[in-house]
Write a protein that holds these residues in place. Structure first.
Motif, PDB file in Angstrom:
ATOM      1  N   LEU A 125      51.524   2.963  16.815  1.00  0.00           N
ATOM      2  CA  LEU A 125      51.462   3.616  15.509  1.00  0.00           C
ATOM      3  C   LEU A 125      50.627   4.880  15.655  1.00  0.00           C
ATOM      4  CD1 LEU A 125      50.764   0.466  13.358  1.00  0.00           C
ATOM      5  CD2 LEU A 125      52.944   1.518  13.876  1.00  0.00           C
ATOM      6  N   ASN A 126      51.217   6.019  15.504  1.00  0.00           N
ATOM      7  CA  ASN A 126      50.448   7.256  15.691  1.00  0.00           C
ATOM      8  C   ASN A 126      50.721   8.310  14.629  1.00  0.00           C
ATOM      9  OD1 ASN A 126      52.822   8.454  16.329  1.00  0.00           O
ATOM     10  ND2 ASN A 126      52.480   8.477  18.525  1.00  0.00           N
ATOM     11  N   ASN A 127      49.977   9.373  14.767  1.00  0.00           N
ATOM     12  CA  ASN A 127      49.968  10.427  13.766  1.00  0.00           C
ATOM     13  C   ASN A 127      51.233  11.256  13.686  1.00  0.00           C
ATOM     14  OD1 ASN A 127      47.925  10.601  12.022  1.00  0.00           O
ATOM     15  ND2 ASN A 127      46.578  11.793  13.326  1.00  0.00           N
ATOM     16  N   GLN A 178      54.092   8.674   8.380  1.00  0.00           N
ATOM     17  CA  GLN A 178      54.859   7.866   7.449  1.00  0.00           C
ATOM     18  C   GLN A 178      53.943   7.236   6.407  1.00  0.00           C
ATOM     19  OE1 GLN A 178      58.054   5.567   8.378  1.00  0.00           O
ATOM     20  NE2 GLN A 178      58.475   6.461  10.381  1.00  0.00           N
ATOM     21  N   HIS A 179      54.419   7.240   5.217  1.00  0.00           N
ATOM     22  CA  HIS A 179      53.616   6.666   4.143  1.00  0.00           C
ATOM     23  C   HIS A 179      54.368   5.540   3.463  1.00  0.00           C
ATOM     24  CE1 HIS A 179      50.577   9.674   4.674  1.00  0.00           C
ATOM     25  NE2 HIS A 179      51.531  10.596   4.735  1.00  0.00           N
ATOM     26  N   ASP A 180      53.625   4.660   2.920  1.00  0.00           N
ATOM     27  CA  ASP A 180      54.209   3.551   2.204  1.00  0.00           C
ATOM     28  C   ASP A 180      53.516   3.477   0.848  1.00  0.00           C
ATOM     29  OD1 ASP A 180      55.901   1.028   2.306  1.00  0.00           O
ATOM     30  OD2 ASP A 180      53.944   0.274   1.715  1.00  0.00           O
ATOM     31  N   THR A 215      51.789   0.141  -0.387  1.00  0.00           N
ATOM     32  CA  THR A 215      50.534  -0.145   0.299  1.00  0.00           C
ATOM     33  C   THR A 215      49.451   0.810  -0.190  1.00  0.00           C
ATOM     34  OG1 THR A 215      51.898  -0.647   2.200  1.00  0.00           O
ATOM     35  CG2 THR A 215      49.553  -0.519   2.598  1.00  0.00           C
ATOM     36  N   LEU A 273      45.714   0.165  -1.734  1.00  0.00           N
ATOM     37  CA  LEU A 273      44.591   0.636  -0.924  1.00  0.00           C
ATOM     38  C   LEU A 273      43.741   1.697  -1.630  1.00  0.00           C
ATOM     39  CD1 LEU A 273      43.055   0.801   1.743  1.00  0.00           C
ATOM     40  CD2 LEU A 273      44.889   2.245   2.651  1.00  0.00           C
ATOM     41  N   LYS A 329      39.888   2.660  -0.813  1.00  0.00           N
ATOM     42  CA  LYS A 329      39.681   3.776   0.119  1.00  0.00           C
ATOM     43  C   LYS A 329      38.799   4.862  -0.501  1.00  0.00           C
ATOM     44  CE  LYS A 329      42.099   7.140   3.016  1.00  0.00           C
ATOM     45  NZ  LYS A 329      41.020   7.126   4.019  1.00  0.00           N
ATOM     46  N   ILE A 355      41.942  -0.343   8.693  1.00  0.00           N
ATOM     47  CA  ILE A 355      42.914  -0.014   7.654  1.00  0.00           C
ATOM     48  C   ILE A 355      43.326   1.454   7.749  1.00  0.00           C
ATOM     49  CG2 ILE A 355      43.033   0.302   5.142  1.00  0.00           C
ATOM     50  CD1 ILE A 355      41.441  -2.495   5.117  1.00  0.00           C
ATOM     51  N   ASP A 356      42.364   2.315   7.985  1.00  0.00           N
ATOM     52  CA  ASP A 356      42.679   3.736   8.209  1.00  0.00           C
ATOM     53  C   ASP A 356      42.962   3.952   9.693  1.00  0.00           C
ATOM     54  OD1 ASP A 356      42.162   4.335   5.543  1.00  0.00           O
ATOM     55  OD2 ASP A 356      40.024   4.671   5.917  1.00  0.00           O
ATOM     56  N   LEU A 397      45.439   6.982  16.032  1.00  0.00           N
ATOM     57  CA  LEU A 397      46.347   5.830  16.130  1.00  0.00           C
ATOM     58  C   LEU A 397      46.043   4.769  15.074  1.00  0.00           C
ATOM     59  CD1 LEU A 397      46.629   5.257  19.996  1.00  0.00           C
ATOM     60  CD2 LEU A 397      48.022   6.682  18.517  1.00  0.00           C
ATOM     61  N   GLY A 398      47.051   3.958  14.811  1.00  0.00           N
ATOM     62  CA  GLY A 398      46.905   2.841  13.881  1.00  0.00           C
ATOM     63  C   GLY A 398      47.064   3.259  12.434  1.00  0.00           C
ATOM     64  N   VAL A 424      47.132   1.181   8.374  1.00  0.00           N
ATOM     65  CA  VAL A 424      47.912   0.120   7.735  1.00  0.00           C
ATOM     66  C   VAL A 424      49.114   0.672   6.971  1.00  0.00           C
ATOM     67  CG1 VAL A 424      46.662  -0.036   5.542  1.00  0.00           C
ATOM     68  CG2 VAL A 424      47.603  -2.102   6.570  1.00  0.00           C
ATOM     69  N   GLU A 425      48.972   1.850   6.392  1.00  0.00           N
ATOM     70  CA  GLU A 425      50.073   2.406   5.606  1.00  0.00           C
ATOM     71  C   GLU A 425      51.267   2.705   6.518  1.00  0.00           C
ATOM     72  OE1 GLU A 425      48.663   5.472   2.892  1.00  0.00           O
ATOM     73  OE2 GLU A 425      50.756   6.006   2.528  1.00  0.00           O
ATOM     74  N   ARG A 426      50.948   3.230   7.685  1.00  0.00           N
ATOM     75  CA  ARG A 426      51.992   3.536   8.657  1.00  0.00           C
ATOM     76  C   ARG A 426      52.638   2.261   9.195  1.00  0.00           C
ATOM     77  NH1 ARG A 426      49.017   6.538  12.618  1.00  0.00           N
ATOM     78  NH2 ARG A 426      48.518   8.170  11.140  1.00  0.00           N
ATOM     79  N   ARG A 427      51.780   1.245   9.379  1.00  0.00           N
ATOM     80  CA  ARG A 427      52.328  -0.035   9.846  1.00  0.00           C
ATOM     81  C   ARG A 427      53.283  -0.607   8.795  1.00  0.00           C
ATOM     82  NH1 ARG A 427      48.729  -5.059   9.975  1.00  0.00           N
ATOM     83  NH2 ARG A 427      47.157  -3.433  10.043  1.00  0.00           N
ATOM     84  N   ALA A 428      52.892  -0.494   7.536  1.00  0.00           N
ATOM     85  CA  ALA A 428      53.740  -0.990   6.451  1.00  0.00           C
ATOM     86  C   ALA A 428      55.077  -0.257   6.444  1.00  0.00           C
ATOM     87  CB  ALA A 428      53.030  -0.826   5.116  1.00  0.00           C
ATOM     88  N   ALA A 429      55.015   1.066   6.644  1.00  0.00           N
ATOM     89  CA  ALA A 429      56.244   1.863   6.665  1.00  0.00           C
ATOM     90  C   ALA A 429      57.154   1.429   7.808  1.00  0.00           C
ATOM     91  CB  ALA A 429      55.896   3.344   6.788  1.00  0.00           C
ATOM     92  N   LEU A 430      56.554   1.182   8.959  1.00  0.00           N
ATOM     93  CA  LEU A 430      57.327   0.757  10.123  1.00  0.00           C
ATOM     94  C   LEU A 430      57.968  -0.614   9.891  1.00  0.00           C
ATOM     95  CD1 LEU A 430      58.220   1.002  13.095  1.00  0.00           C
ATOM     96  CD2 LEU A 430      55.974   0.159  13.760  1.00  0.00           C
ATOM     97  N   ASN A 443      58.698  -1.967   7.054  1.00  0.00           N
ATOM     98  CA  ASN A 443      59.770  -1.810   6.068  1.00  0.00           C
ATOM     99  C   ASN A 443      61.028  -1.223   6.694  1.00  0.00           C
ATOM    100  OD1 ASN A 443      58.327  -2.893   3.982  1.00  0.00           O
ATOM    101  ND2 ASN A 443      57.583  -0.926   3.225  1.00  0.00           N
TER     102      ASN A 443
END
Lengths: 257, 319
Positions: free
Chosen positions: A35-37, A41-43, A46, A50, A54, B55-56, B68-69, B71-77, B79
């Motif tokens: 998972l990288n920059n 991607q945004h969700d 979530t 958050l 945050k 989380i960030d 890297l990392g 949570v929002e990006r993980r959620a997008a992936l 989905n």
């Protein structure tokens, strides 16, 4: 029939009895995704949950507390690391400055564990959050008075495990990873003396790896959290206009002469 | 007969049973690769471990994991994968808590809420999940709609009593997937005031019990162990590797604790010389593990094989 063998029979038996309709795994494949920059991607779902958390975290933690001249990566398997030297050095100096022991004697050595330093310190602007990520635990600094014999156990442990963060001492180890030359606060180790060891309450009580820390001659609570010692150091140095740094100084070396 | 079969590897065993089936006129295909696509049911297992309240994303100046990392990006992936895959199981192998100010400030509440939103199906329990005490862990479960699965902690007389389950069976597209959980020995790792009266039970004994139950009695097609034991140690401490070697009936061990970045699962032969996939995706939500299981609808027993898929993906792929 042994239990193990019985178990084998049961499993084989179960396979042979499987009904025709029973599903069978035909393939397993796997992959990992970083998972990288690059993928911004945004969700939104979530993000909605958050956001309020945050905002509060950022307000309190996304605050620059000082600047570093070098990065201090979290590393393991090395004799000395910038991060390990930094945390143990400043814990020792801050604690000796802020905590006054009833016997008026400062701590001699600081020992911590690599696993307990949870994240790297970047180069440049450092936020409060960086320090919380490095030291998220509310671990308190404690000062243990150890006999010379137990201090020798500590030296043997440090030599054998290679790379647990230490300060206030230097150690030369032989090819069999045994301590050969040990200097504590500028003086050669003397097994007839007692030493004051600074560590975390967690390590002092865990009792599994660092057994020499259990049942000390004296156990002093300082009421000073490791994280607070680091935060204080950043605040004090920054107030003086200093950039924070760390260096490797050969406190841990192979002495194979 | 049993001993004869046990001396063979899984593939040979499978082949011998398959040809026996052919002789009986059952018409079993000898290779999985000949089977038509529609005869296979695909189940995708997504997994994380040791997210530790990250989380960030890591800041861009982090020396090891810049940017890297997150949570929002993980959620997008997740989905994105769910949009194309019908059968997805999302698992975590523990140490959800501790590592960023989110945990210092909110005690694990937001971690649980976000995992619930992402649709996690189950989690193991890690040692750091006890970091603010067992009462806190029990309290934070109110924010989780997924179960914490652990077969080898006896929580009798603690705040966690009755709040965990030893295993769960998921039906995905007709495939029965049994998932059981294992926790690491807490003594020496966590302050005893934090875990209280929790009793740790030998994970090897519990694993044998669970895999037998799930395979034999509950007729699961796939058995997954969600483990917080750690990947492998240089001493004889029980680990995923040790468990895999001594196990029977476990297909996959999704591990944690040692923060091990495995680019692909380690394949370990178990006591019956069958392959067990031992996997772990580092920590802090930097990677998402993806395991694809293909199950044939019609044939009895075919082959089981592993390879890394080079799927073109907008996210960087490893291995």
């Amino acid at each position: 029939m042994s239990l193990r063998k019985g178990f084998n029979y049961l499993v084989v038996f179960a396979l042979l009895l499987s009904p025709l309709a029973c599903l069978r795994v035909t393939g397993i494949t796997s992959q990992f995704v970083v998972l990288n920059n690059k993928e911004a991607q945004h969700d939104s779902a979530t993000n909605l949950i958050l956001r309020p958390y945050k905002d509060s975290v950022d307000k309190l933690m996304n605050v620059v507390i000082g600047y570093t001249a070098v990065q201090m990566p979290k590393e393991s398997g090395k004799m000395e690391t910038l991060l390990g030297n930094f945390v143990t050095d400043i814990s020792l100096s801050q604690c000796n400055k802020k905590y006054k022991s009833p016997d008026n004697l400062p701590a001699d050595i600081c020992i911590m564990n690599t696993g307990g330093l949870r994240s790297s310190i970047p180069k440049g602007a450092i936020t409060k959050s960086n320090i919380f990520e490095l030291m998220p635990f509310d671990n308190e600094l404690v000062v243990l008075t150890l006999s010379g014999q137990k201090t020798w156990e500590l030296l043997k442990f440090v030599a054998m495990t290679v790379g647990e963060p230490i300060a206030g001492m230097s150690i030369g180890i032989d090819s069999e990873k045994k301590p050969k030359t040990s200097v504590i606060q500028g003086q050669a180790f003397d097994s007839t003396k007692t030493y004051k060891i600074l560590t975390s309450d967690y390590l002092a009580s865990s009792g599994t790896k660092m057994r020499f820390l259990t049942n000390p001659i004296k156990y002093e609570k300082t009421g000073y959290l490791i994280r607070d010692a680091i935060l204080d150091y950043f605040a004090e140095e920054t107030a003086k206009g200093n950039i924070i740094t760390s260096k490797l100084d050969g406190r841990f070396y192979y002495d194979t002469k | 007969m049993g001993d004869f079969i046990m001396t063979q590897n899984r593939r040979d065993f499978i082949r011998s049973v398959a040809s026996a089936g052919s002789l009986l006129g059952i018409g079993v295909l000898s290779s999985a690769f000949q089977i038509e696509e529609e005869e296979n049911i695909k189940v995708v297992i997504l997994h994380t471990n040791d997210v530790h309240s990250h989380i960030d994303p890591f800041p861009d100046n982090d020396p090891k994991y810049p940017g890297l990392g997150g949570v929002e990006r993980r959620a997008a992936l997740i989905n994105k994968i769910r949009a194309t895959e019908k059968n997805v199981l999302l698992l975590d192998a523990g140490d959800i808590f501790q590592g960023t100010p989110y945990f210092n400030m909110y005690a694990g509440e937001i971690e649980m809420k976000l995992m619930t939103k992402m649709g996690y199906d189950a989690s193991a329990i890690g040692n750091h999940d006890f970091d603010l005490g067992i009462e806190n862990l029990a309290k934070q479960l109110q924010h989780a709609s997924f179960p914490m699965i652990c077969a080898n902690y006896d929580f009798t007389g603690t705040a966690m009593e009755g709040k965990t389950i030893p295993y769960k069976i998921f039906e995905k597209g007709g495939v029965r997937i049994g998932v059981f959980g294992l926790g690491i020995e807490l003594e020496g790792l966590v302050g005893s005031n934090m875990y209280g009266k929790t009793i740790y039970i030998d994970p090897l004994i519990k694993a044998a019990e669970m895999s037998h139950l799930l395979r034999k009695e509950k007729k699961c097609d796939v058995v997954i162990c969600l483990s917080h034991l750690g990947y492998r140690y240089d001493n004889d401490k029980v680990s995923d590797y040790v468990l895999a070697k001594k196990s029977i009936g476990i297909d996959i061990i999704i591990g944690a604790h040692t923060h091990t970045f495995l680019d692909k699962p380690t394949i370990v032969k178990n006591r019956e010389d069958k392959e067990v996939y031992v996997t772990q995706v580092g920590w802090a939500g930097i990677r998402l593990g993806k395991i694809t299981i293909s199950t044939n609808k019609k044939t009895r027993i075919t082959t089981m094989d592993a390879h890394t898929i080079n799927v073109s993906n907008k996210f960087d792929r490893v291995g």
